[in-house]
Design a protein around this motif. Sequence first.
Motif, PDB file in Angstrom:
ATOM      1  N   GLN A  50       0.838  -1.203   0.000  1.00 57.99           N
ATOM      2  CA  GLN A  50       0.000   0.000   0.000  1.00 57.99           C
ATOM      3  C   GLN A  50       0.872   1.251   0.000  1.00 57.99           C
ATOM      4  O   GLN A  50       0.585   2.214  -0.719  1.00 57.99           O
ATOM      5  CB  GLN A  50      -0.919  -0.025   1.219  1.00 57.99           C
ATOM      6  CG  GLN A  50      -1.955   1.063   1.237  1.00 57.99           C
ATOM      7  CD  GLN A  50      -2.873   0.972   2.448  1.00 57.99           C
ATOM      8  OE1 GLN A  50      -2.920  -0.036   3.144  1.00 57.99           O
ATOM      9  NE2 GLN A  50      -3.593   2.039   2.713  1.00 57.99           N
ATOM     10  N   VAL A  51       1.940   1.245   0.768  1.00 56.99           N
ATOM     11  CA  VAL A  51       2.860   2.384   0.796  1.00 56.99           C
ATOM     12  C   VAL A  51       3.534   2.554  -0.563  1.00 56.99           C
ATOM     13  O   VAL A  51       3.602   3.664  -1.105  1.00 56.99           O
ATOM     14  CB  VAL A  51       3.911   2.213   1.925  1.00 56.99           C
ATOM     15  CG1 VAL A  51       5.034   3.230   1.787  1.00 56.99           C
ATOM     16  CG2 VAL A  51       3.247   2.333   3.295  1.00 56.99           C
ATOM     17  N   GLU A  52       4.037   1.452  -1.126  1.00 55.23           N
ATOM     18  CA  GLU A  52       4.684   1.507  -2.446  1.00 55.23           C
ATOM     19  C   GLU A  52       3.748   2.079  -3.507  1.00 55.23           C
ATOM     20  O   GLU A  52       4.133   2.941  -4.298  1.00 55.23           O
ATOM     21  CB  GLU A  52       5.094   0.100  -2.909  1.00 55.23           C
ATOM     22  CG  GLU A  52       6.411  -0.385  -2.419  1.00 55.23           C
ATOM     23  CD  GLU A  52       6.748  -1.731  -3.034  1.00 55.23           C
ATOM     24  OE1 GLU A  52       7.002  -1.800  -4.261  1.00 55.23           O
ATOM     25  OE2 GLU A  52       6.740  -2.728  -2.282  1.00 55.23           O
ATOM     26  N   ILE A  53       2.525   1.597  -3.498  1.00 52.13           N
ATOM     27  CA  ILE A  53       1.538   2.057  -4.476  1.00 52.13           C
ATOM     28  C   ILE A  53       1.239   3.536  -4.263  1.00 52.13           C
ATOM     29  O   ILE A  53       1.216   4.323  -5.218  1.00 52.13           O
ATOM     30  CB  ILE A  53       0.249   1.208  -4.387  1.00 52.13           C
ATOM     31  CG1 ILE A  53       0.534  -0.233  -4.815  1.00 52.13           C
ATOM     32  CG2 ILE A  53      -0.866   1.820  -5.220  1.00 52.13           C
ATOM     33  CD1 ILE A  53      -0.518  -1.237  -4.346  1.00 52.13           C
ATOM     34  N   GLY A  54       1.021   3.925  -3.013  1.00 55.67           N
ATOM     35  CA  GLY A  54       0.725   5.321  -2.697  1.00 55.67           C
ATOM     36  C   GLY A  54       1.845   6.257  -3.118  1.00 55.67           C
ATOM     37  O   GLY A  54       1.597   7.343  -3.653  1.00 55.67           O
ATOM     38  N   GLU A  55       3.076   5.828  -2.883  1.00 60.58           N
ATOM     39  CA  GLU A  55       4.224   6.653  -3.279  1.00 60.58           C
ATOM     40  C   GLU A  55       4.282   6.811  -4.799  1.00 60.58           C
ATOM     41  O   GLU A  55       4.555   7.897  -5.308  1.00 60.58           O
ATOM     42  CB  GLU A  55       5.521   6.044  -2.758  1.00 60.58           C
ATOM     43  CG  GLU A  55       5.697   6.203  -1.261  1.00 60.58           C
ATOM     44  CD  GLU A  55       6.898   5.458  -0.703  1.00 60.58           C
ATOM     45  OE1 GLU A  55       7.555   4.684  -1.449  1.00 60.58           O
ATOM     46  OE2 GLU A  55       7.182   5.644   0.497  1.00 60.58           O
ATOM     47  N   TYR A  56       4.025   5.729  -5.524  1.00 56.39           N
ATOM     48  CA  TYR A  56       4.087   5.809  -6.980  1.00 56.39           C
ATOM     49  C   TYR A  56       2.939   6.649  -7.535  1.00 56.39           C
ATOM     50  O   TYR A  56       3.126   7.424  -8.473  1.00 56.39           O
ATOM     51  CB  TYR A  56       4.105   4.419  -7.612  1.00 56.39           C
ATOM     52  CG  TYR A  56       4.434   4.446  -9.083  1.00 56.39           C
ATOM     53  CD1 TYR A  56       5.493   5.198  -9.569  1.00 56.39           C
ATOM     54  CD2 TYR A  56       3.672   3.730  -9.997  1.00 56.39           C
ATOM     55  CE1 TYR A  56       5.790   5.238 -10.922  1.00 56.39           C
ATOM     56  CE2 TYR A  56       3.965   3.756 -11.355  1.00 56.39           C
ATOM     57  CZ  TYR A  56       5.024   4.513 -11.810  1.00 56.39           C
ATOM     58  OH  TYR A  56       5.316   4.555 -13.150  1.00 56.39           O
ATOM     59  N   ILE A  57       1.767   6.533  -6.926  1.00 56.68           N
ATOM     60  CA  ILE A  57       0.635   7.358  -7.348  1.00 56.68           C
ATOM     61  C   ILE A  57       0.980   8.842  -7.187  1.00 56.68           C
ATOM     62  O   ILE A  57       0.734   9.647  -8.081  1.00 56.68           O
ATOM     63  CB  ILE A  57      -0.646   6.989  -6.558  1.00 56.68           C
ATOM     64  CG1 ILE A  57      -1.185   5.630  -7.031  1.00 56.68           C
ATOM     65  CG2 ILE A  57      -1.717   8.065  -6.704  1.00 56.68           C
ATOM     66  CD1 ILE A  57      -2.355   5.098  -6.224  1.00 56.68           C
ATOM     67  N   LYS A  58       1.570   9.190  -6.055  1.00 61.32           N
ATOM     68  CA  LYS A  58       1.971  10.582  -5.830  1.00 61.32           C
ATOM     69  C   LYS A  58       3.046  11.002  -6.820  1.00 61.32           C
ATOM     70  O   LYS A  58       3.023  12.121  -7.337  1.00 61.32           O
ATOM     71  CB  LYS A  58       2.482  10.768  -4.405  1.00 61.32           C
ATOM     72  CG  LYS A  58       1.393  10.757  -3.368  1.00 61.32           C
ATOM     73  CD  LYS A  58       1.960  10.915  -1.980  1.00 61.32           C
ATOM     74  CE  LYS A  58       0.877  10.717  -0.930  1.00 61.32           C
ATOM     75  NZ  LYS A  58       1.424  10.694   0.428  1.00 61.32           N
TER      76      LYS A  58
END
Length: 143
Positions: A50-58
């Motif tokens: 979830q953190v990895e995905i959130g960082e990439y989305i940002k």
Amino acid sequence: MQTDTVKLLRECDSGAKTAVNSITEMLDKVKNPDLLSVLTKSLKTHQQLQVEIGEYIKEIGAETKDPPLMAKAMSWMKTNIKMLEHNEDKTIADLMLDGCNMGIKQLCGYVNEYKGADEKSQALAKKIIKEEEHLIEELKNYL
């Protein structure tokens, strides 16, 4: 910003959040310490994803996506009704396995639908799918 990439990442984000919510909801109901360990490890993996995905989305300038409210409500109802009937680790494993299967099915569909998504977003989706498949194998021991 590529549309397929954003759409796939949002679905990955929603799926990871759903998994984290579902596992968290079950942890206080688990009696078997081994099952608790399996779920705790999977929770940590999903949180990391979830953190990895959130960082990439940002990074690509998009916004995250929460799971649909109706899906959350239906999941909560199904879980609590089943747990009222049979508050056992077998029931927990069964519910979690159903959730994993649903997550795999949905994410595989999104990977196929959003073929234009970049490699990183596809890899993130495949990491979630792999974790769900791993969790299914672990949960089979508790059915």
